[in-house]
Write a protein that holds these residues in place. Structure first.
Motif, mmCIF file in Angstrom:
data_model
loop_
_atom_site.group_PDB
_atom_site.id
_atom_site.type_symbol
_atom_site.label_atom_id
_atom_site.label_comp_id
_atom_site.label_asym_id
_atom_site.label_seq_id
_atom_site.Cartn_x
_atom_site.Cartn_y
_atom_site.Cartn_z
ATOM 1 N N LYS A 30 -29.042 -24.669 33.371
ATOM 2 C CA LYS A 30 -28.015 -24.218 32.423
ATOM 3 C C LYS A 30 -26.769 -24.891 32.306
ATOM 4 C CE LYS A 30 -27.349 -21.599 28.949
ATOM 5 N NZ LYS A 30 -27.953 -21.826 27.453
ATOM 6 N N ILE A 31 -26.287 -25.261 33.308
ATOM 7 C CA ILE A 31 -24.919 -25.772 33.716
ATOM 8 C C ILE A 31 -25.055 -27.424 33.146
ATOM 9 C CG2 ILE A 31 -23.056 -26.863 35.031
ATOM 10 C CD1 ILE A 31 -23.751 -24.332 36.827
ATOM 11 N N VAL A 32 -26.098 -28.029 33.420
ATOM 12 C CA VAL A 32 -26.316 -29.319 32.898
ATOM 13 C C VAL A 32 -26.595 -29.279 31.526
ATOM 14 C CG1 VAL A 32 -28.077 -31.308 33.009
ATOM 15 C CG2 VAL A 32 -27.303 -30.172 35.170
ATOM 16 N N GLU A 33 -27.162 -28.337 31.088
ATOM 17 C CA GLU A 33 -27.579 -28.260 29.406
ATOM 18 C C GLU A 33 -26.240 -28.219 28.650
ATOM 19 O OE1 GLU A 33 -29.579 -25.013 26.186
ATOM 20 O OE2 GLU A 33 -30.147 -24.891 28.286
ATOM 21 N N VAL A 34 -25.384 -27.222 29.004
ATOM 22 C CA VAL A 34 -24.082 -26.938 28.411
ATOM 23 C C VAL A 34 -23.379 -28.023 28.384
ATOM 24 C CG1 VAL A 34 -22.145 -25.419 28.422
ATOM 25 C CG2 VAL A 34 -24.386 -24.477 28.696
ATOM 26 N N ARG A 35 -23.195 -28.866 29.592
ATOM 27 C CA ARG A 35 -22.458 -30.163 29.697
ATOM 28 C C ARG A 35 -22.893 -31.382 28.733
ATOM 29 N NH1 ARG A 35 -18.191 -33.570 30.663
ATOM 30 N NH2 ARG A 35 -18.988 -35.413 31.432
ATOM 31 N N LEU A 36 -24.377 -31.442 28.761
ATOM 32 C CA LEU A 36 -24.938 -32.393 27.786
ATOM 33 C C LEU A 36 -24.697 -32.000 26.589
ATOM 34 C CD1 LEU A 36 -28.168 -33.419 29.785
ATOM 35 C CD2 LEU A 36 -25.853 -34.499 29.843
ATOM 36 N N ARG A 37 -24.732 -30.668 26.143
ATOM 37 C CA ARG A 37 -24.642 -30.391 24.544
ATOM 38 C C ARG A 37 -23.072 -30.562 24.182
ATOM 39 N NH1 ARG A 37 -26.318 -25.102 25.059
ATOM 40 N NH2 ARG A 37 -24.228 -24.120 25.094
ATOM 41 N N SER A 38 -22.058 -30.117 25.130
ATOM 42 C CA SER A 38 -20.750 -30.258 24.446
ATOM 43 C C SER A 38 -20.066 -31.253 24.888
ATOM 44 C CB SER A 38 -19.894 -28.886 25.054
ATOM 45 O OG SER A 38 -20.195 -29.032 26.504
ATOM 46 N N ASN A 39 -20.356 -31.895 25.896
ATOM 47 C CA ASN A 39 -19.905 -33.337 26.256
ATOM 48 C C ASN A 39 -18.381 -33.052 26.708
ATOM 49 O OD1 ASN A 39 -19.768 -35.937 27.074
ATOM 50 N ND2 ASN A 39 -19.299 -36.528 25.112
ATOM 51 N N ARG A 40 -18.264 -32.007 27.249
ATOM 52 C CA ARG A 40 -16.839 -31.486 27.526
ATOM 53 C C ARG A 40 -16.536 -31.456 29.030
ATOM 54 N NH1 ARG A 40 -13.503 -30.005 23.558
ATOM 55 N NH2 ARG A 40 -11.812 -30.089 25.060
ATOM 56 N N CYS A 41 -15.258 -31.052 29.719
ATOM 57 C CA CYS A 41 -14.946 -30.697 30.967
ATOM 58 C C CYS A 41 -15.671 -29.857 31.524
ATOM 59 C CB CYS A 41 -13.468 -30.929 31.209
ATOM 60 S SG CYS A 41 -12.509 -29.783 30.297
ATOM 61 N N ALA A 42 -15.489 -29.573 32.844
ATOM 62 C CA ALA A 42 -15.747 -28.383 33.754
ATOM 63 C C ALA A 42 -15.161 -27.021 33.126
ATOM 64 C CB ALA A 42 -15.669 -28.633 35.108
ATOM 65 N N GLU A 43 -14.075 -27.216 32.983
ATOM 66 C CA GLU A 43 -13.738 -25.921 32.340
ATOM 67 C C GLU A 43 -13.861 -25.248 31.152
ATOM 68 O OE1 GLU A 43 -10.735 -27.888 35.245
ATOM 69 O OE2 GLU A 43 -12.033 -28.748 33.497
ATOM 70 N N VAL A 44 -14.456 -26.253 30.316
ATOM 71 C CA VAL A 44 -14.871 -25.833 28.754
ATOM 72 C C VAL A 44 -16.157 -25.174 29.087
ATOM 73 C CG1 VAL A 44 -15.586 -26.796 26.623
ATOM 74 C CG2 VAL A 44 -13.451 -27.232 27.517
ATOM 75 N N VAL A 45 -17.131 -25.944 29.988
ATOM 76 C CA VAL A 45 -18.386 -25.716 30.389
ATOM 77 C C VAL A 45 -18.376 -24.201 31.035
ATOM 78 C CG1 VAL A 45 -20.396 -26.239 31.760
ATOM 79 C CG2 VAL A 45 -19.352 -28.059 30.509
ATOM 80 N N HIS A 46 -17.440 -23.967 31.880
ATOM 81 C CA HIS A 46 -17.355 -22.711 32.623
ATOM 82 C C HIS A 46 -17.238 -21.660 31.453
ATOM 83 C CE1 HIS A 46 -14.912 -19.642 35.243
ATOM 84 N NE2 HIS A 46 -16.478 -19.633 35.565
ATOM 85 N N GLU A 47 -16.278 -21.822 30.586
ATOM 86 C CA GLU A 47 -16.038 -20.943 29.587
ATOM 87 C C GLU A 47 -17.132 -20.586 28.666
ATOM 88 O OE1 GLU A 47 -13.352 -18.960 29.395
ATOM 89 O OE2 GLU A 47 -12.385 -19.899 30.851
ATOM 90 N N GLU A 48 -17.924 -21.516 28.527
ATOM 91 C CA GLU A 48 -19.008 -21.415 27.486
ATOM 92 C C GLU A 48 -20.146 -20.611 28.333
ATOM 93 O OE1 GLU A 48 -21.834 -21.734 24.177
ATOM 94 O OE2 GLU A 48 -19.519 -21.932 24.547
ATOM 95 N N LEU A 49 -20.334 -20.882 29.463
ATOM 96 C CA LEU A 49 -21.323 -20.246 30.229
ATOM 97 C C LEU A 49 -20.628 -18.591 30.539
ATOM 98 C CD1 LEU A 49 -21.908 -22.759 33.356
ATOM 99 C CD2 LEU A 49 -23.608 -21.948 31.513
ATOM 100 N N LYS A 50 -19.543 -18.435 30.359
ATOM 101 C CA LYS A 50 -19.108 -16.879 30.674
ATOM 102 C C LYS A 50 -19.451 -16.214 29.277
ATOM 103 C CE LYS A 50 -14.852 -17.423 31.891
ATOM 104 N NZ LYS A 50 -13.533 -16.834 32.328
#
Length: 242
Positions: A87-107
Motif C-alpha cells: 500500500k505504501i508503494v502504491e500510494v507513492r507511485l500514484r501520488s509521486n510525492r514525498c514520504a510526508e504526503v504519502v504518510h498523510e494519505e495513508l492516515k
C-alpha cells in the motif's frame, strides 16, 4: 529478501577482514587434517558450536573463505505486513510525492503506520529521491519588514491528492489579499503565468516575492519574474525558506 553486497557489509556483526579466511582454516583442520571440533575450538579459542557451524558451511561451499553474513534478522515481531508495504508503494507511485504526503494519505485511508516506517519502506524500495550533489544551495536572507501592501508577497503550491490537482496560491502579507488558481501540472512556465495574473489583479506593485525553492520556482521563473516586481529596488527578488 535480496540485499546488495554493500548492505550486507554494513549490517555485518564484525568488520574483521581476516575472519572469513580464519573460519575456513579452522574448518579445514577438521575436514582435511582430521582434528576434532573440540580440539580446533581449544586451538583457535572459538566456541565448539561455532566450529561445528563453520565445518557445515565449508562442506557445502567451494569458496576459499567463509564470508561474514549479515546480522540483520529475517523477521521482526513488529515488522510491517506485506499488504501495508504494498500500500505504501502504491500510494507513492500514484501520488509521486514525498514520504510526508504519502504518510498523510495513508492516515486518511485508515492505515496506522508511523512516518519513519514509511520513509524506511520507500528507501528500501528505492523510491526516495536523494538530493543531487550538483544542486545549488540557496542562502536565506533576513525577513523584510512589512509596512504596506506589496512589500512582501508569498507564493506557493498545494497538492490536492484525491484529485491529483495542484493549487497555485499567492498572498500579500500586509493586507492578506490572496489569489489562487487550480492547475493540473506545475512548472516554471505555469508559475510565471500565475504570478502575472495575480499582478494584474493586485492594486499595488509587487516589491518582494517569496517562494520555498520548489522546482516550479527555479531558474526560469526567478529570472523572468523580475519584470513584474518593483524595479526601483536594488534587489527586487529573492527566495528563502518559509
Amino acid at each position: 529478501m535480496h540485499h546488495s553486497d554493500a548492505r550486507i557489509e554494513d549490517m555485518a556483526y564484525t568488520k574483521n577482514p581476516h575472519l572469513p579466511r580464519i573460519r575456513m582454516k579452522a574448518a579445514k583442520l577438521v575436514i582435511r587434517d582430521g582434528w576434532s571440533t573440540r580440539k580446533v575450538a581449544r586451538h583457535t579459542g572459538f566456541n565448539q558450536s561455532t566450529i561445528v557451524r563453520w565445518v557445515k558451511k565449508a562442506r557445502v561451499s567451494n569458496r576459499l573463505v567463509i564470508p561474514t553474513e549479515s546480522s540483520r534478522p529475517n523477521r521482526h515481531p513488529n515488522q510491517l505486513s506485506e499488504e501495508l508495504v504494498s500500500k505504501i508503494v502504491e500510494v507513492r507511485l500514484r501520488s509521486n510525492r514525498c514520504a510526508e504526503v504519502v504518510h498523510e494519505e495513508l492516515k486518511r485511508e485508515g492505515w496506522l503506520v508511523s512516518l519513519s516506517s514509511v520513509k524506511r519502506t520507500l528507501k528500501r524500495e528505492g523510491l526516495i529521491k536523494h538530493r543531487s550533489p550538483w544542486k545549488r544551495w540557496h542562502f536565506s536572507e533576513s525577513r523584510p519588514l512589512v509596512h504596506q501592501p506589496g512589500d512582501l508577497i508569498q507564493i506557493d503550491t498545494i497538492h490536492l491528492i484525491p484529485g491529483n490537482l495542484y493549487v497555485y496560491t499567492l498572498i500579500d502579507v500586509c493586507s492578506r489579499w490572496a489569489w489562487a488558481r487550480v492547475s493540473e501540472r506545475i512548472n516554471t512556465h505555469r508559475s510565471l503565468l500565475f504570478a502575472y495574473s495575480a499582478k494584474d489583479r493586485f492594486p499595488c506593485p509587487f516589491k518582494i516575492l517569496q517562494s520555498d525553492h520548489g522546482s516550479e520556482f527555479s531558474t526560469y521563473f526567478s529570472e523572468n519574474v523580475k519584470e513584474i516586481v518593483n524595479s526601483a529596488l536594488p534587489k527586487v527578488f529573492f527566495r528563502f525558506e518559509i
